[in-house]
Design a protein around this motif. Structure first.
Motif, PDB file in Angstrom:
ATOM      1  N   GLU A 101      19.964   9.186  22.846  1.00 20.85           N
ATOM      2  CA  GLU A 101      18.856   8.236  22.999  1.00 20.85           C
ATOM      3  C   GLU A 101      18.926   7.165  21.909  1.00 20.85           C
ATOM      4  N   LYS A 102      19.230   7.599  20.669  1.00 20.80           N
ATOM      5  CA  LYS A 102      19.354   6.620  19.575  1.00 20.80           C
ATOM      6  C   LYS A 102      20.477   5.625  19.884  1.00 20.80           C
ATOM      7  N   LEU A 103      21.587   6.154  20.377  1.00 18.26           N
ATOM      8  CA  LEU A 103      22.731   5.278  20.685  1.00 18.26           C
ATOM      9  C   LEU A 103      22.396   4.297  21.808  1.00 18.26           C
ATOM     10  N   ALA A 104      21.728   4.799  22.840  1.00 13.14           N
ATOM     11  CA  ALA A 104      21.419   3.970  24.009  1.00 13.14           C
ATOM     12  C   ALA A 104      20.492   2.815  23.644  1.00 13.14           C
ATOM     13  N   GLN A 105      19.637   3.053  22.655  1.00 11.50           N
ATOM     14  CA  GLN A 105      18.665   2.019  22.271  1.00 11.50           C
ATOM     15  C   GLN A 105      19.167   1.172  21.101  1.00 11.50           C
ATOM     16  N   ASN A 106      20.399   1.378  20.685  1.00 15.46           N
ATOM     17  CA  ASN A 106      20.947   0.681  19.518  1.00 15.46           C
ATOM     18  C   ASN A 106      21.995  -0.354  19.958  1.00 15.46           C
ATOM     19  N   GLY A 107      21.671  -1.619  19.753  1.00 11.26           N
ATOM     20  CA  GLY A 107      22.596  -2.687  20.144  1.00 11.26           C
ATOM     21  C   GLY A 107      23.419  -3.204  18.973  1.00 11.26           C
ATOM     22  N   ARG A 108      23.407  -2.456  17.873  1.00 12.88           N
ATOM     23  CA  ARG A 108      24.092  -2.881  16.648  1.00 12.88           C
ATOM     24  C   ARG A 108      25.602  -2.644  16.735  1.00 12.88           C
ATOM     25  N   GLY A 109      26.362  -3.384  15.974  1.00 14.63           N
ATOM     26  CA  GLY A 109      27.795  -3.109  15.853  1.00 14.63           C
ATOM     27  C   GLY A 109      28.667  -4.255  16.309  1.00 14.63           C
ATOM     28  N   ASP A 113      27.752  -7.365  10.469  1.00 17.11           N
ATOM     29  CA  ASP A 113      28.004  -5.981  10.060  1.00 17.11           C
ATOM     30  C   ASP A 113      29.073  -6.011   8.978  1.00 17.11           C
ATOM     31  N   ALA A 114      28.791  -5.330   7.859  1.00 10.90           N
ATOM     32  CA  ALA A 114      29.717  -5.400   6.725  1.00 10.90           C
ATOM     33  C   ALA A 114      31.120  -4.951   7.132  1.00 10.90           C
ATOM     34  N   SER A 115      31.203  -3.801   7.783  1.00 10.83           N
ATOM     35  CA  SER A 115      32.519  -3.325   8.213  1.00 10.83           C
ATOM     36  C   SER A 115      32.335  -2.321   9.333  1.00 10.83           C
ATOM     37  N   ALA A 116      33.419  -2.120  10.076  1.00 11.14           N
ATOM     38  CA  ALA A 116      33.342  -1.152  11.174  1.00 11.14           C
ATOM     39  C   ALA A 116      33.106   0.244  10.602  1.00 11.14           C
ATOM     40  N   ALA A 117      33.533   0.457   9.356  1.00 14.37           N
ATOM     41  CA  ALA A 117      33.388   1.784   8.750  1.00 14.37           C
ATOM     42  C   ALA A 117      31.933   2.075   8.377  1.00 14.37           C
ATOM     43  N   THR A 118      31.183   1.030   7.993  1.00 15.25           N
ATOM     44  CA  THR A 118      29.802   1.285   7.553  1.00 15.25           C
ATOM     45  C   THR A 118      28.786   1.144   8.686  1.00 15.25           C
ATOM     46  N   THR A 119      29.126   0.412   9.744  1.00  9.75           N
ATOM     47  CA  THR A 119      28.183   0.263  10.854  1.00  9.75           C
ATOM     48  C   THR A 119      28.772   0.899  12.111  1.00  9.75           C
ATOM     49  N   ALA A 120      28.260   2.078  12.448  1.00  5.57           N
ATOM     50  CA  ALA A 120      28.716   2.705  13.696  1.00  5.57           C
ATOM     51  C   ALA A 120      28.169   1.877  14.859  1.00  5.57           C
ATOM     52  N   ASN A 121      28.965   1.716  15.905  1.00  6.53           N
ATOM     53  CA  ASN A 121      28.497   0.942  17.056  1.00  6.53           C
ATOM     54  C   ASN A 121      27.425   1.694  17.823  1.00  6.53           C
ATOM     55  N   GLY A 122      26.435   0.952  18.298  1.00  8.05           N
ATOM     56  CA  GLY A 122      25.484   1.521  19.242  1.00  8.05           C
ATOM     57  C   GLY A 122      26.052   1.377  20.653  1.00  8.05           C
ATOM     58  N   GLY A 123      25.351   1.943  21.640  1.00  9.09           N
ATOM     59  CA  GLY A 123      25.810   1.864  23.026  1.00  9.09           C
ATOM     60  C   GLY A 123      25.219   0.678  23.762  1.00  9.09           C
ATOM     61  N   ARG A 149      33.691  -1.181  28.466  1.00  4.98           N
ATOM     62  CA  ARG A 149      34.522   0.027  28.648  1.00  4.98           C
ATOM     63  C   ARG A 149      34.539   0.788  27.318  1.00  4.98           C
ATOM     64  N   PHE A 150      33.478   1.589  27.140  1.00  3.42           N
ATOM     65  CA  PHE A 150      33.161   2.115  25.815  1.00  3.42           C
ATOM     66  C   PHE A 150      34.257   2.956  25.171  1.00  3.42           C
ATOM     67  N   GLY A 151      34.866   3.871  25.934  1.00  6.78           N
ATOM     68  CA  GLY A 151      35.926   4.702  25.355  1.00  6.78           C
ATOM     69  C   GLY A 151      37.224   3.924  25.280  1.00  6.78           C
ATOM     70  N   HIS A 152      37.566   3.282  26.368  1.00  6.35           N
ATOM     71  CA  HIS A 152      38.817   2.525  26.476  1.00  6.35           C
ATOM     72  C   HIS A 152      38.924   1.456  25.387  1.00  6.35           C
ATOM     73  N   ALA A 153      37.824   0.759  25.126  1.00  4.11           N
ATOM     74  CA  ALA A 153      37.834  -0.317  24.126  1.00  4.11           C
ATOM     75  C   ALA A 153      37.532   0.216  22.721  1.00  4.11           C
ATOM     76  N   LYS A 154      37.440   1.519  22.599  1.00  7.14           N
ATOM     77  CA  LYS A 154      37.169   2.173  21.300  1.00  7.14           C
ATOM     78  C   LYS A 154      35.873   1.681  20.651  1.00  7.14           C
ATOM     79  N   MET A 155      34.874   1.401  21.490  1.00  8.77           N
ATOM     80  CA  MET A 155      33.564   1.027  20.952  1.00  8.77           C
ATOM     81  C   MET A 155      32.807   2.284  20.543  1.00  8.77           C
ATOM     82  N   LEU A 156      32.966   3.332  21.346  1.00 10.11           N
ATOM     83  CA  LEU A 156      32.287   4.602  21.061  1.00 10.11           C
ATOM     84  C   LEU A 156      33.333   5.711  21.024  1.00 10.11           C
ATOM     85  N   ASP A 157      33.110   6.705  20.136  1.00  8.10           N
ATOM     86  CA  ASP A 157      34.074   7.800  20.069  1.00  8.10           C
ATOM     87  C   ASP A 157      33.619   8.972  20.950  1.00  8.10           C
ATOM     88  N   GLU A 158      34.447  10.000  20.967  1.00  7.22           N
ATOM     89  CA  GLU A 158      34.198  11.119  21.877  1.00  7.22           C
ATOM     90  C   GLU A 158      32.831  11.770  21.642  1.00  7.22           C
TER      91      GLU A 158
END
Ligand code: HEC
Length: 217
Positions: free
Chosen positions: A102-110, A115-125, A189-198
């Motif tokens: 639910e947090k991911l679905a409502q999070n448009g960040r990333g 965003d400072a870096s991909a390492a510090t800001t996890a992508n939302g969905g 394409r969330f997995g394919h584009a590596k926006m979200l992990d497993e």
């Protein structure tokens, strides 16, 4: 002054087009012009790099069709190629924690330059921007279909039940690579584009399919 304000860009453009017809000039290469314009309009900043403008073969074919439907054979070929990219989760467990989903679905960040870096800001969905998900939402987008009661409507009473396998696998593949089932899908394409992990994909699966999730209330 008056003349200048009256000649809107649209009028000027039509005149240019007419002039083009009159002199039978060779048609400009609009694809190349558009690519140049896109390149000139964006610059890389921070983690937002311009390699995003490069389309893969599936996207390019959909763009070229200019909104017209592809032939069934081409659609099927693109869908098969995208389905082949889908990695099923290791260990065969598809379902995470719907609260995290639910947090991911409502999070448009990333992925933005702020965003400072991909390492510090996890992508939302960013799901809420295109889909309705629950009754509690104050606002949501309607580019995609409502996903409210998704699991209930698809007949998934218990995602761990073997009978639910086809819809569980379909949903995973849809989230991993939306073009697997719709050649010119407008969904990321969330997995394919590596926006979200497993792990993140599993949490979103729980949000859609877990009977306790607000999506299914
Ligand atoms: C930019 C808009 C957009 C975003 C963001 C988006 N989707 Fe979608 N989604 C769509 C569209 C459009 C469709 C319908 C067309 C298609 O199937 O590709 C769709 C279809 C779906 C479907 C299939 C629905 C069905 O009835 O079979 C699921 C499941 C889904 N989305 C889940 C999600 C989840 C979960 C997220 C967030 C991680 C998400 N979507 C983010 C646009 C989006």
């Amino acid at each position: 002054m008056k003349l200048k304000s009256a000649a809107s860009p649209a009028v000027l453009f039509s005149l240019l087009l007419l002039a083009g017809c009159a002199s039978v000039a060779p048609a400009p290469n609009y694809d190349a012009l558009l690519a140049e314009m896109m390149k000139a309009s964006f610059r890389a900043q921070g983690i937002a790099t311009v390699d995003r403008l490069a389309q893969d073969a599936s996207n390019a074919e959909c763009s070229k069709s200019e909104g017209k439907a592809l032939t069934e054979a081409r659609s099927k070929a693109i869908e098969a190629a995208n389905l082949a990219t889908v990695k099923m989760p290791a260990g065969g467990s598809f379902i995470g924690d719907w609260k995290e989903g639910e947090k991911l679905a409502q999070n448009g960040r990333g992925m933005t330059w702020t965003d400072a870096s991909a390492a510090t800001t996890a992508n939302g969905g960013n799901c809420y921007n295109c889909h309705q998900l629950s009754k509690a939402e104050i606002s949501y987008g309607t580019i995609g279909p409502s996903l409210y009661n998704y699991g209930k409507l698809r007949g998934v009473a218990d995602p761990a039940n073997p009978a639910a396998k086809p819809i569980v696998e379909y949903t995973w593949a849809k989230l991993y690579n939306a073009k697997a089932y719709n050649a010119c899908s407008g969904m990321p394409r969330f997995g394919h584009a590596k926006m979200l992990d497993e792990a993140q994909l599993k949490h979103l699966m729980a949000l859609l399919l877990d009977p306790k999730s607000p999506v299914n209330q």
